[in-house]
Enzyme design. Structure first.
Site, mmCIF file in Angstrom:
data_model
loop_
_atom_site.group_PDB
_atom_site.id
_atom_site.type_symbol
_atom_site.label_atom_id
_atom_site.label_comp_id
_atom_site.label_asym_id
_atom_site.label_seq_id
_atom_site.Cartn_x
_atom_site.Cartn_y
_atom_site.Cartn_z
ATOM 1 N N THR A 266 0.830 -1.325 -0.154
ATOM 2 C CA THR A 266 -0.089 0.002 0.073
ATOM 3 C C THR A 266 1.004 1.250 -0.076
ATOM 4 O O THR A 266 0.319 2.311 0.513
ATOM 5 C CB THR A 266 -0.832 -0.148 1.311
ATOM 6 O OG1 THR A 266 -0.033 -0.206 2.287
ATOM 7 C CG2 THR A 266 -1.979 -1.240 1.203
ATOM 8 N N THR A 269 -0.411 4.949 -0.803
ATOM 9 C CA THR A 269 -1.823 5.362 -1.068
ATOM 10 C C THR A 269 -2.367 6.648 -0.912
ATOM 11 O O THR A 269 -3.357 7.194 -1.593
ATOM 12 C CB THR A 269 -2.688 4.229 -0.245
ATOM 13 O OG1 THR A 269 -2.090 4.672 1.195
ATOM 14 C CG2 THR A 269 -2.443 2.986 -0.493
ATOM 15 N N CYS A 271 -0.867 9.625 -1.038
ATOM 16 C CA CYS A 271 -0.423 10.448 -2.348
ATOM 17 C C CYS A 271 -1.404 10.102 -3.402
ATOM 18 O O CYS A 271 -1.756 11.188 -4.098
ATOM 19 C CB CYS A 271 1.202 10.193 -2.738
ATOM 20 S SG CYS A 271 2.350 10.250 -1.433
#
Length: 580
Positions: A266, A269, A271
């Protein structure tokens, strides 16, 4: 400024970049000669390519926008960790931004890692300058402050400068739960804590807030019953809808709910979410600048809630498809503009509630047999306003469903009388009667189903009507015109979902631009296959019906094509044939 070496030990922001959560993606720009919207990312660089401006630019491009970047810090990092950080001086950040603005003015800006007090002040001054422009520029701030594991990434003076100098100029703030707690200086452990926290963040100066990480909440000392969902809370202080309230307006506070996937891949995520949110807002803003007749309804209607839904869908797909690239956790995958119901979120009012599904309807071409008791929705749905037309249509063997839309009558007793007469006619002829909006009268009359718009849906929810309709096992259809309205309809789990107006129509005054054929295909992609898609608006002939059938519509709601036809039976027959 604190020693940057110490600062770098905590700069794991790009491993998660705020916990989070490709309308038409590249086709939005490539199917016309119009230049794509320009979106800035003001953020740090991730040399590993999974987060920061690298992830931002991927996401912006996936939404059919052109990305420009202004770097706030450089990192030496890979998937395992960060070994060094370099922050450029504020005057160089200023040079980047002013150079971009001279030639490539933005329609939206995403702000990520600021890091230092000086950089936060510089960005705030630039945003203040933008307000002098005679055009709307959307600003989304991902306050990269704390990782999902709780490590702090910026100093207190930088946080204070961000609140003082940047908050007054943004449109949407997207903190994860830990960042929201840091900004509020208190913990958020329950659903009500988050909802109150959003109000207090707005009081700090953020017009709209999306708090991510609702799956970590507790209620009554126990973990959330909906750990299978990734839930994020949205609240706005801006009232953009001048009409009757809708659940998806945002100023009422809603939860965005999507599937939760257990994976460590992940990276980036937060950004990606904020960048895709900014890109969505840019698409909507550009579409609204087009002249009448050129705008596509759901695209021109993109506002903050719609953009949050699209961004969450994009990130959810990215989490599902994320893979390991190096020795550490992999980045969220950069896919394309949302095009699958698997990842598109639901909008719900209560994070602790999971609605029971309304009785399922079966499209006439649905060959599945998992529920053979489902009634089959007709290929056409005539919409009429009195019992004379209901009686006439009851005699037509090509009509199976009739929608009654009572207009111009304020007397509820008279409305109830009309509905009862129409229900008696339909029951005697084996037709199904759907009542538009008047759900209480429909319950009392024993009708088959109810159809509501988004405003009446909100009223029905507030009055406890959904529960009453479910208890009576009545079918339920919902109108949608925008991505936020679609997410709201999905949260109710109706018998069918309608989209309109597909073409310009004079039969009803609506505040949305015509959707066009491309939106029909998009809606079919974002709605589960087992839920029939009904389209409405401007179906003056069978050729238009045939066109939407080829794009995945299961039923066409018609008004003038039937009521104004010289031969009603022939008109019904032609429409049925077109939808075969």
């Amino acid at each position: 400024m604190k020693d940057l070496v110490t600062f770098s030990l905590f700069i794991l922001l790009f491993c998660t970049c705020s916990d989070s959560l490709a309308v038409y993606g590249r086709s939005a720009a490539t199917t016309s000669r119009t230049a794509p919207p320009i979106v800035y990312t003001i953020a740090g660089s991730d040399s590993g390519g999974g987060a920061g401006i690298q992830a931002d630019l991927h996401a912006i491009h996936s939404f059919g926008c052109h990305g420009c970047s202004a770097i706030t810090c450089l990192t030496a990092q890979n998937s395992v960790g960060v070994i060094g950080v370099h922050a450029p001086p504020p005057d160089f950040l200023r040079a980047q931004l002013e150079t971009l603005l001279e030639d490539l003015p933005p329609q939206a800006i995403k702000i990520g890692m600021l890091g230092t007090k000086e950089l936060a002040i510089e960005v705030g001054a630039f945003l203040k300058k933008l307000k002098a422009l005679d055009r709307k520029v959307w600003v989304v701030l991902d306050p990269v402050m704390i990782t999902t594991s709780g490590h702090r990434l910026i100093e207190e003076d930088a946080q204070e400068a961000m609140v003082k100098h940047v908050f007054p100029h943004i449109d949407v703030l997207t903190p994860n739960k830990f960042e929201a707690e840091a900004l509020l200086n208190r913990t958020l452990e329950t659903i009500s804590d988050v909802e109150e926290g959003a109000k207090d963040l707005i009081a700090l100066g953020a017009p709209s807030v999306l708090i991510k990480g609702g799956h970590t909440l507790y209620e009554g000392g126990k973990a959330s019953n909906h750990i299978a969902y990734a839930q994020d809370y949205f609240l706005s202080s801006v009232q953009r809808n001048t009409g009757e309230p809708r659940l998806c307006d945002g100023d009422l506070g809603v939860w965005l709910r999507s599937p939760r996937y257990e994976t460590e891949h992940t990276h980036g995520t937060g950004c990606t979410l904020s960048a895709s949110l900014a890109a969505s807002l840019a698409l909507g803003e550009q579409e609204r600048q087009k002249p009448d007749g050129k705008r596509r309804g759901a695209t021109s209607a993109i506002d903050t809630v719609d953009a949050c839904c699209l961004a969450k869908a994009y990130v959810t797909a990215g989490i599902f498809h994320g893979i390991q690239l190096g020795q550490g956790p992999g980045p969220v995958a950069q896919t394309g503009f949302p095009s699958s119901h698997q990842y598109f979120p639901m909008v719900v009012a209560d994070a602790a509630e999971d609605h029971q599904r309304f009785p399922r309807m079966k499209a006439y071409d649905d060959k599945t047999t998992y529920d053979d008791n489902r009634p089959t929705l007709g290929r056409i749905l005539p919409v009429v306003n009195d019992e004379v037309w209901v009686q006439r249509l009851c005699q037509d063997p090509g009509v199976h469903d009739i929608q009654l839309r009572v207009k111009g009558i304020d007397d509820n007793k008279k409305i109830l009388e009309i509905i009862k007469k129409c229900q008696k006619l339909c029951q005697a002829s084996g037709k199904r009667l759907w009542v538009n909006d008047y759900w209480q009268e429909a319950i009392e009359s024993g009708c088959f189903g109810v159809h509501v718009g988004q405003e009446d849906l909100y009223t029905c929810i507030r009055a406890g009507g959904l529960q009453l309709l479910r208890e009576k096992r009545m079918a339920f259809g919902i109108s949608t015109h925008s991505y936020g309205e679609l997410a709201t309809a999905l949260g109710v789990k109706p018998s069918y979902i309608s989209l309109g107006p597909v073409f310009a129509t004079s039969s009803k005054t609506v505040q949305f631009d015509p959707q066009g054929l491309s939106l029909v295909r998009k809606w079919r992609e974002l709605i589960q296959k087992e839920v029939p898609l009904v389209v409405i608006g401007g179906f003056s002939d069978a050729e238009r019906a045939k066109a939407v059938r080829g794009l995945g519509a299961n039923c066409v709601a018609v008004i003038g094509a039937v009521t104004q036809a010289n031969d009603t039976v022939e008109a019904v027959s032609q429409m049925n044939e077109a939808m075969r």
